[in-house]
Enzyme design. Structure first.
Site, PDB file in Angstrom:
ATOM      1  CG  HIS A 113      -1.976   0.981   1.272  1.00  0.00           C
ATOM      2  ND1 HIS A 113      -2.264   1.740   2.389  1.00  0.00           N
ATOM      3  CD2 HIS A 113      -2.870   1.368   0.331  1.00  0.00           C
ATOM      4  CE1 HIS A 113      -3.289   2.515   2.147  1.00  0.00           C
ATOM      5  NE2 HIS A 113      -3.676   2.323   0.904  1.00  0.00           N
ATOM      6  CG  HIS A 123      -4.663   9.163   0.133  1.00  0.00           C
ATOM      7  ND1 HIS A 123      -5.485   9.842   1.011  1.00  0.00           N
ATOM      8  CD2 HIS A 123      -5.294   7.998  -0.153  1.00  0.00           C
ATOM      9  CE1 HIS A 123      -6.567   9.114   1.245  1.00  0.00           C
ATOM     10  NE2 HIS A 123      -6.477   7.985   0.560  1.00  0.00           N
ATOM     11  CD  GLU A 174      -2.897   2.120  -3.301  1.00  0.00           C
ATOM     12  OE1 GLU A 174      -3.935   2.806  -3.396  1.00  0.00           O
ATOM     13  OE2 GLU A 174      -1.994   2.400  -2.490  1.00  0.00           O
ATOM     14  CG  ASP A 194      -3.521   7.013  -3.342  1.00  0.00           C
ATOM     15  OD1 ASP A 194      -4.587   6.409  -3.481  1.00  0.00           O
ATOM     16  OD2 ASP A 194      -2.754   6.839  -2.373  1.00  0.00           O
ATOM     17  CD  GLU A 241      -7.576   4.994  -4.621  1.00  0.00           C
ATOM     18  OE1 GLU A 241      -8.545   5.730  -4.319  1.00  0.00           O
ATOM     19  OE2 GLU A 241      -6.890   4.384  -3.788  1.00  0.00           O
TER      20      GLU A 241
END
Length: 247
Positions: free
Chosen positions: A14, A56, A41, A43, A116
């Site tokens: 993450h 994020h 992962e 953002d 993301e």
């Protein structure tokens, strides 16, 4: 990508290295890699002048030395911010990376990425389109493309228009009415849920739609064991030092 083939590993780190390094920075990716992780992962959102970069929050205060709405700042200004000092003195001066920075690092080291799409509110369509266009260009010819995910159906829609060949996943924090129709309409390859949402019935429903079943953010062994027993296809975790990504 052949929808029957799933080229991604089960374990996904993450925001690079969870909480061990400043999230969404290359320092975090490097630390995650040192722990043996192969997929990460992150953002991605847009600067005021359309540069996809990693962050994020909609605002800058929590994880950078800046203030205000990140998407209202040009990239030249964002590039000057400290995105590491908030985490620890050892990471002071760490910059915000562009998506291009991260792509180059991943491709050079053989790592995989879940991007993301995290739009500044009101910029869903533009962000989905721009991130997908950038990802298609940056990973052109790569053996495994990035997985694009978002909580925003609008962002996934424009991402699909811009780069239909890139796999997409719908993120869910709640099972809102119409999610299944949205996933089908958007041509999603995966459903990425808050791990507490998954049960045998939801897994069966996702499978019937041809969707892979992924979970976020799983930081406890008991939760991971439950998801493995349910037949999950992937787990996103902060605990890069606890779980073995080779498992």
């Amino acid at each position: 990508m052949n929808p029957s083939a799933w080229p991604y590993p089960f374990w996904i780190a993450h925001r690079g290295a969870g909480k061990l390094a400043p999230e969404n920075t290359l320092a975090a990716f490097r630390l995650g890699a040192r722990h043996g992780w192969r997929m990460f992962e992150c953002d991605a959102k847009l600067s005021a002048d359309g540069v996809p970069f990693l962050l994020h929050d909609a605002t800058l205060e929590r994880t950078t030395s800046g203030q205000g709405t990140a998407g209202e700042r040009p990239w030249a200004e964002l590039a000057q911010l400290d995105a590491g000092g908030w985490h620890s003195r050892a990471h002071a001066g760490e910059p915000i990376p562009t998506l291009a920075n991260v792509a180059r690092w991943c491709l050079a080291n053989g790592h995989l990425l879940n991007i993301e799409i995290k739009p500044t509110p009101g910029q869903e369509a533009d962000t989905g389109r721009a991130v997908a266009e950038a990802a298609a260009r940056l990973w052109h010819g790569a053996p495994v493309p990035p997985l694009l995910t978002s909580f925003s159906p609008e962002a996934l829609h424009t991402a699909r228009q811009a780069a239909p060949h890139l796999p997409r996943g719908l993120l869910l924090d709640t099972l809102w009415a119409g999610w299944a129709d949205a996933a089908r309409r958007l041509g999603c390859a995966a459903l990425v849920c808050n791990h507490a949402l998954w049960d045998a019935a939801l897994v069966a429903q996702a499978r019937a739609l041809g969707l892979r079943c992924l979970s976020y953010t799983v930081n406890d062994e008991w939760a991971a064991e439950r998801l493995v027993a349910l037949g999950s296809d992937g787990i996103i975790t902060d605990q890069v030092a606890l779980f073995s990504p080779a498992a």
